[in-house]
Write an enzyme that holds these catalytic residues in place. Structure first.
Site, PDB file in Angstrom:
ATOM      1  N   TYR A 141      17.543   4.467  12.130  1.00  0.00           N
ATOM      2  CA  TYR A 141      17.137   5.164  13.361  1.00  0.00           C
ATOM      3  C   TYR A 141      17.271   4.233  14.568  1.00  0.00           C
ATOM      4  CZ  TYR A 141      13.921   6.925  16.886  1.00  0.00           C
ATOM      5  OH  TYR A 141      13.346   7.308  18.068  1.00  0.00           O
ATOM      6  N   ASP A 285       8.510  -0.986   8.162  1.00  0.00           N
ATOM      7  CA  ASP A 285       7.454  -1.095   9.181  1.00  0.00           C
ATOM      8  C   ASP A 285       7.251  -2.550   9.624  1.00  0.00           C
ATOM      9  OD1 ASP A 285       6.662   1.519   9.544  1.00  0.00           O
ATOM     10  OD2 ASP A 285       5.065   1.446   8.046  1.00  0.00           O
TER      11      ASP A 285
HETATM   12  N1  UDP Z   1       0.764   4.829   8.933  1.00  0.00           N
HETATM   13  C1  UDP Z   1      -0.168   4.853   7.905  1.00  0.00           C
HETATM   14  N2  UDP Z   1      -0.399   6.036   7.283  1.00  0.00           N
HETATM   15  C2  UDP Z   1       0.238   7.197   7.611  1.00  0.00           C
HETATM   16  C3  UDP Z   1       1.184   7.170   8.672  1.00  0.00           C
HETATM   17  C4  UDP Z   1       1.416   5.959   9.306  1.00  0.00           C
HETATM   18  O1  UDP Z   1      -0.764   3.825   7.556  1.00  0.00           O
HETATM   19  O2  UDP Z   1      -0.017   8.236   6.987  1.00  0.00           O
HETATM   20  C5  UDP Z   1       1.006   3.566   9.641  1.00  0.00           C
HETATM   21  C6  UDP Z   1       2.457   3.131   9.624  1.00  0.00           C
HETATM   22  O3  UDP Z   1       2.731   2.370   8.480  1.00  0.00           O
HETATM   23  C7  UDP Z   1       2.540   2.333  10.914  1.00  0.00           C
HETATM   24  C8  UDP Z   1       1.530   3.006  11.852  1.00  0.00           C
HETATM   25  O4  UDP Z   1       0.680   3.766  10.996  1.00  0.00           O
HETATM   26  O5  UDP Z   1       2.103   0.998  10.693  1.00  0.00           O
HETATM   27  C9  UDP Z   1       2.188   3.945  12.851  1.00  0.00           C
HETATM   28  O6  UDP Z   1       3.074   4.774  12.156  1.00  0.00           O
HETATM   29  P1  UDP Z   1       3.756   6.053  12.807  1.00  0.00           P
HETATM   30  O7  UDP Z   1       4.581   6.731  11.738  1.00  0.00           O
HETATM   31  O8  UDP Z   1       2.725   6.878  13.491  1.00  0.00           O
HETATM   32  O9  UDP Z   1       4.691   5.456  13.947  1.00  0.00           O
HETATM   33  P2  UDP Z   1       5.867   4.341  13.878  1.00  0.00           P
HETATM   34  O10 UDP Z   1       5.192   3.036  14.219  1.00  0.00           O
HETATM   35  O11 UDP Z   1       6.479   4.370  12.514  1.00  0.00           O
HETATM   36  O12 UDP Z   1       6.803   4.781  14.942  1.00  0.00           O
END
Ligand code: UDP
Length: 329
Positions: A141, A285
């Protein structure tokens, strides 16, 4: 001023459409509704059901509606999916944007605000992240968005296309109008997942990784209110319409919150307790992403005004409470 908004039926696009209207522009939404929602587009805004790969139709629309500028949100945007299905991301994001840029060139439209991402930075070594830091995306992405930024720079050099690429950190929250909010299917983002759990439409929240090098072991992110993002888009558009040069800006609140802190804040805001489980890391991540938004503050005068984390979560909570099933379709 007529602004073609690709992906204007999506989460961020629809909030920008609302802000464009409030600022006196005429947004025209161009969306294939593959992930967007027709109900996210106000009734008095024209919604054209079209695909960004359809160069001829795009060119026709730009002429027909005398488009002055484009805002480009139409894209596939899930990190995990991009790793499993890279072809979709190169096709939708890279090839789709190439088609859009060539339609603009043919139609004589030379101004675009582009929806980029903090994912272009990958795993940075220090924070806050400035625009001059090395770009090194760790997922497909992010790579597609970086390729598009490169295309924009090349089109600027060759054809005088002027652009602003906005690198968002974590967009969250919902409009104060109460009419639009976040509704991804499936939902993968932390804040909506937490709030759906508080509403009992999910059983528990999984924390993806508790062994990161952060104070509480969970990932830290910079959550920026979607209404603040929307204001930045309009400032970027005005900059270009006033003859400003192409720019790249970060958009974040400059504050980081861990996954545990988001969960705790959500429990406080909603006054609901819910189950939380600790799971393995999610691939791709980075541990910490926190923006420096100094550049856009200094150059365009942008300052987030709704991005205190309690306000972000409270506005999202309002939306989810009033729309437990999201948009009705
Ligand atoms: N995350 C989590 N549980 C979930 C969804 C996300 O622990 O069910 C964590 C994810 O690993 C990241 C943070 O929350 O560290 C933000 O994730 P999100 O998908 O909202 O946004 P991203 O940072 O991937 O754009």
């Amino acid at each position: 001023m007529n602004v073609l908004v690709t992906g204007g039926a999506g989460y961020i696009g629809s909030h920008v459409v609302e802000e464009l209207k409030n600022s006196g522009f005429v947004p025209i939404v161009y969306d294939n509704l593959s992930t967007g929602h027709a109900d996210a587009v106000p009734e008095d805004v024209l919604l054209i059901n079209g695909d960004i790969h359809d160069l001829d139709f795009l060119e026709h629309i730009m002429g027909e509606y005398e488009i002055d500028a484009v805002m480009h949100f139409a894209a596939s945007s899930l990190v995990g999916e991009s790793m499993e299905n890279p072809g979709r991301y190169y096709y939708n994001n890279v090839a789709g944007t190439l088609s859009l840029l060539d339609a603009m060139r043919k139609a004589g439209v030379d101004t675009i605000v582009f929806s980029s991402t903090a994912a272009v930075y990958g795993e940075p070594e220090k924070w806050p992240i400035e625009e001059e830091f090395a770009v090194c995306p760790t997922n497909v992405y992010g790579r597609t968005k970086l390729m598009i930024e490169t295309m924009l720079a090349d089109y600027d050099m060759a054809y005088d296309l002027r652009y602003v690429a906005l690198r968002y950190f974590n967009a969250a929250g919902a409009s104060a109008s109460g009419k639009i909010g976040e509704d991804h299917r499936p939902e993968t983002h932390l804040i909506p997942i937490v709030l759906k759990t508080a509403l009992k439409s999910r059983n528990s929240v999984s924390i993806f990784g508790t062994d990161y090098q952060t104070p509480d072991g969970t990932c830290i992110r910079d959550y920026i209110h979607v209404a603040d993002l929307a204001v930045a888009h309009v400032l970027a558009l005005k900059h270009l319409l006033n003859g400003g040069s192409s720019k790249i800006y970060n958009l974040g609140s400059e504050k980081g919150f861990s996954v545990r802190e988001i969960i705790e804040t959500a429990k406080k805001v909603t006054k609901v307790d819910f189950a939380v489980s600790e799971e393995k890391r999610r691939p791709g991540d980075p541990a910490v992403l926190i923006a420096s938004s100094k550049k856009i503050a200094e150059e365009l005068g942008w300052k987030p005004t709704h991005s205190e984390i309690e306000e972000v979560i409270a506005s999202a909570w309002q939306w989810h409470k009033e729309h437990p099933q999201g948009y009705e379709e």
